[in-house]
Design an enzyme around this catalytic site. Sequence first.
Site, PDB file in Angstrom:
ATOM      1  N   GLU A 106      -5.559   1.959  -1.313  1.00 51.75           N
ATOM      2  CA  GLU A 106      -6.605   1.263  -0.569  1.00 51.75           C
ATOM      3  C   GLU A 106      -7.180   0.116  -1.423  1.00 51.75           C
ATOM      4  OE1 GLU A 106      -7.512   0.834   2.415  1.00 51.75           O
ATOM      5  OE2 GLU A 106      -9.402  -0.187   1.991  1.00 51.75           O
ATOM      6  N   TRP A 107      -6.315  -0.838  -1.771  1.00 47.82           N
ATOM      7  CA  TRP A 107      -6.706  -2.071  -2.463  1.00 47.82           C
ATOM      8  C   TRP A 107      -7.642  -1.810  -3.643  1.00 47.82           C
ATOM      9  CZ3 TRP A 107      -2.941  -4.873  -0.978  1.00 47.82           C
ATOM     10  CH2 TRP A 107      -2.466  -4.819   0.321  1.00 47.82           C
ATOM     11  N   GLN A 164       0.798  -1.218   0.000  1.00 42.61           N
ATOM     12  CA  GLN A 164       0.000   0.000   0.000  1.00 42.61           C
ATOM     13  C   GLN A 164       0.837   1.278   0.000  1.00 42.61           C
ATOM     14  OE1 GLN A 164      -2.680  -1.820   3.253  1.00 42.61           O
ATOM     15  NE2 GLN A 164      -4.050  -0.475   2.132  1.00 42.61           N
ATOM     16  N   HIS A 181       0.986  -9.314   4.599  1.00 40.60           N
ATOM     17  CA  HIS A 181      -0.163  -8.420   4.432  1.00 40.60           C
ATOM     18  C   HIS A 181      -0.555  -8.476   2.951  1.00 40.60           C
ATOM     19  CE1 HIS A 181      -2.319  -4.779   6.369  1.00 40.60           C
ATOM     20  NE2 HIS A 181      -2.882  -4.960   5.180  1.00 40.60           N
ATOM     21  N   GLU A 223      -5.412  -2.232  13.876  1.00 44.71           N
ATOM     22  CA  GLU A 223      -5.893  -1.284  12.865  1.00 44.71           C
ATOM     23  C   GLU A 223      -7.263  -0.789  13.278  1.00 44.71           C
ATOM     24  OE1 GLU A 223      -6.186  -2.568   8.801  1.00 44.71           O
ATOM     25  OE2 GLU A 223      -4.218  -3.516   8.845  1.00 44.71           O
ATOM     26  N   ASN A 261      -1.706 -10.725   8.571  1.00 41.17           N
ATOM     27  CA  ASN A 261      -2.723  -9.707   8.718  1.00 41.17           C
ATOM     28  C   ASN A 261      -4.023 -10.215   8.106  1.00 41.17           C
ATOM     29  OD1 ASN A 261      -3.805  -6.891   9.090  1.00 41.17           O
ATOM     30  ND2 ASN A 261      -4.091  -7.143   6.880  1.00 41.17           N
ATOM     31  N   GLU A 262      -5.066 -10.279   8.885  1.00 37.60           N
ATOM     32  CA  GLU A 262      -6.415 -10.553   8.400  1.00 37.60           C
ATOM     33  C   GLU A 262      -6.498 -11.743   7.438  1.00 37.60           C
ATOM     34  OE1 GLU A 262      -8.274  -7.042   6.862  1.00 37.60           O
ATOM     35  OE2 GLU A 262      -8.095  -5.949   8.743  1.00 37.60           O
TER      36      GLU A 262
HETATM   37  C1  GBH Z   1      -7.845  -3.680   6.407  1.00 33.52           C
HETATM   38  O1  GBH Z   1      -8.737  -4.417   5.645  1.00 33.52           O
HETATM   39  C2  GBH Z   1      -6.509  -3.925   5.847  1.00 33.52           C
HETATM   40  O2  GBH Z   1      -5.687  -4.669   6.718  1.00 33.52           O
HETATM   41  C3  GBH Z   1      -5.812  -2.691   5.382  1.00 33.52           C
HETATM   42  O3  GBH Z   1      -4.787  -3.052   4.523  1.00 33.52           O
HETATM   43  C4  GBH Z   1      -6.824  -1.775   4.745  1.00 33.52           C
HETATM   44  O4  GBH Z   1      -6.227  -0.703   4.077  1.00 33.52           O
HETATM   45  C5  GBH Z   1      -7.730  -1.302   5.827  1.00 33.52           C
HETATM   46  O5  GBH Z   1      -8.280  -2.371   6.525  1.00 33.52           O
HETATM   47  C6  GBH Z   1      -8.866  -0.429   5.317  1.00 33.52           C
HETATM   48  O6  GBH Z   1      -9.675  -1.123   4.432  1.00 33.52           O
HETATM   49  O7  GBH Z   1     -19.139  -4.781   4.106  1.00 33.52           O
HETATM   50  O8  GBH Z   1     -19.097  -2.631   3.039  1.00 33.52           O
HETATM   51  O9  GBH Z   1     -19.272  -2.768   5.442  1.00 33.52           O
HETATM   52  C7  GBH Z   1     -10.066  -4.219   5.964  1.00 33.52           C
HETATM   53  C8  GBH Z   1     -10.992  -5.176   5.263  1.00 33.52           C
HETATM   54  C9  GBH Z   1     -12.970  -4.488   4.156  1.00 33.52           C
HETATM   55  C10 GBH Z   1     -13.141  -5.513   6.264  1.00 33.52           C
HETATM   56  C11 GBH Z   1     -14.276  -3.809   4.368  1.00 33.52           C
HETATM   57  C12 GBH Z   1     -14.483  -4.819   6.524  1.00 33.52           C
HETATM   58  C13 GBH Z   1     -16.360  -3.789   5.542  1.00 33.52           C
HETATM   59  C14 GBH Z   1     -17.003  -3.310   4.271  1.00 33.52           C
HETATM   60  N1  GBH Z   1     -12.343  -4.697   5.425  1.00 33.52           N
HETATM   61  N2  GBH Z   1     -15.135  -4.517   5.277  1.00 33.52           N
HETATM   62  S1  GBH Z   1     -18.741  -3.391   4.239  1.00 33.52           S
END
Ligand code: GBH
Length: 472
Positions: free
Chosen positions: A431-432, A24, A125, A377, A169-170
Amino acid sequence: MPATEAAVRFPADFVWGASTASFQIEGSTTADGRGPSIWDTFANTPGKVLNGDTGEPAVDHYRRYADDIGIMRELGIGAYRFSVAWPRILPEGGGAVNQAGLDFYDRLLDGLLAAGITPWPTLYHWDLPQALEDKGGWPNRDTAYRFAEYAQVLRDRFGDRVSDWTTLNEPWCAAFLGYADGVHAPGRREPAAALAAAHHLMLGHGLAAAVLREGAGPGGDGRRVGLTLNQTTVRPYTTSPADIAVARRADGVRNRVFTGPLFRGSYPADMLEDLAHISDFAFVRDGDLATINAPLDHLGVNYYTPHWVSATSEGVDPSRVESGGDSGAYVGCDDVVFVSQGLPRTGIGWEIDATGLYEVLVRLAAECPGVPMYVHENGAAYEDEVGPDDRVRDPERTAYIDAHLRTVHEALKAGVPMRGYFVWSLLDNFEWAWGYSQRFGLVHVDYESQRRRVKDSGRWYADVIRRGGLAV
Ligand code: GBH
């Protein structure tokens, strides 16, 4: 001495941090022998990432890391959670080690330590070497063994300077967004393979954790190994038995698929039954669950938003029925209706509800009693703009972090062993699937000039750190 008294005070040894991740922020994706990762391939495939954004140049952290350390020092940040890019270290996933890749993290670590900032590296990650995806990726068991070899390379080079290691991570995102929903790299939509990926990620965690602990000082002291989960609450929309049943099912494939093996050494029986039509879990071999179930030294929790689910859209206000979001990643839950609460949302569209964080922390603390816990996070994305006076006014981000810190404090008071909090993110970044359209940083980055500007939220966070808590 604190500048002013804190009304909401955290323990004196509470860790105040900020987080980033390699793909990122780093850019320089072909520099110094780095191999391609699945995110390079994915982002370079038209239609996968918003606006065709890629990992180049990101925020050029690979070259500007010293400046970024300087910013952290200025803000008083005590701990920096970053990730190591596996394809910089092992461009082919395994085999030949790339010294130049190791040298970058060497410089980063030395710079952090010289600035008095504790490094918190994460091994994975999401930037899997493409060479390993070409052999099947995480659904292929062999990837877990390659991950343990990678862990050994890092331990041998950095074990003298890193105390706090995080394996993954996740894993939920890596497995289910990557292999079931396809919204993340490698973009596959294979529910059975996603379940195998989840298992092999956790097997990789267990194998790597053992490797990372090896050779630590007498009694293993001084080297701590954990992982980061993004558990979230999955609440039934009503108290009807049907809603409670779908919430249990969704919770199984979202949360308990990880905590079962990790904390109890078994997959939840109801989850295996729910998913029997998708997978027979034949990828679980003798000994795997014991490997995964080894004790943790710390647990990281990432939290953004909770979910509400219903068995039917009948009787639900149509404006509350969610389409998209993460729902596609819930394997075996195609029939489940995701429902919003109608709460305010951040810029990226996620509902703001800090009570979900409280529930996650209390639940996890009960599952691994005594294990030190960290929020690894938490943060909010907005389309921040630089004002004519050069300031970035982001009161919504400050309010979001403030509310969630209060929740962490509540959890502490309830006996949850919270030891630290890391904001996502230090810097605006890639942001992915959203590309550069969503800014999570405490520090604004001008994507043309790469100029960094500390946002109002960053100054506010620096004040929180100085005080050791919240002023009011
Ligand atoms: C994390 O992923 C990552 O570790 C990080 O790299 C990333 O930048 C950060 O968070 C912010 O995204 O169903 O529409 O309510 C988070 C992954 C994706 C999980 C969105 C919760 C909720 C979206 N998340 N999801 S929704």
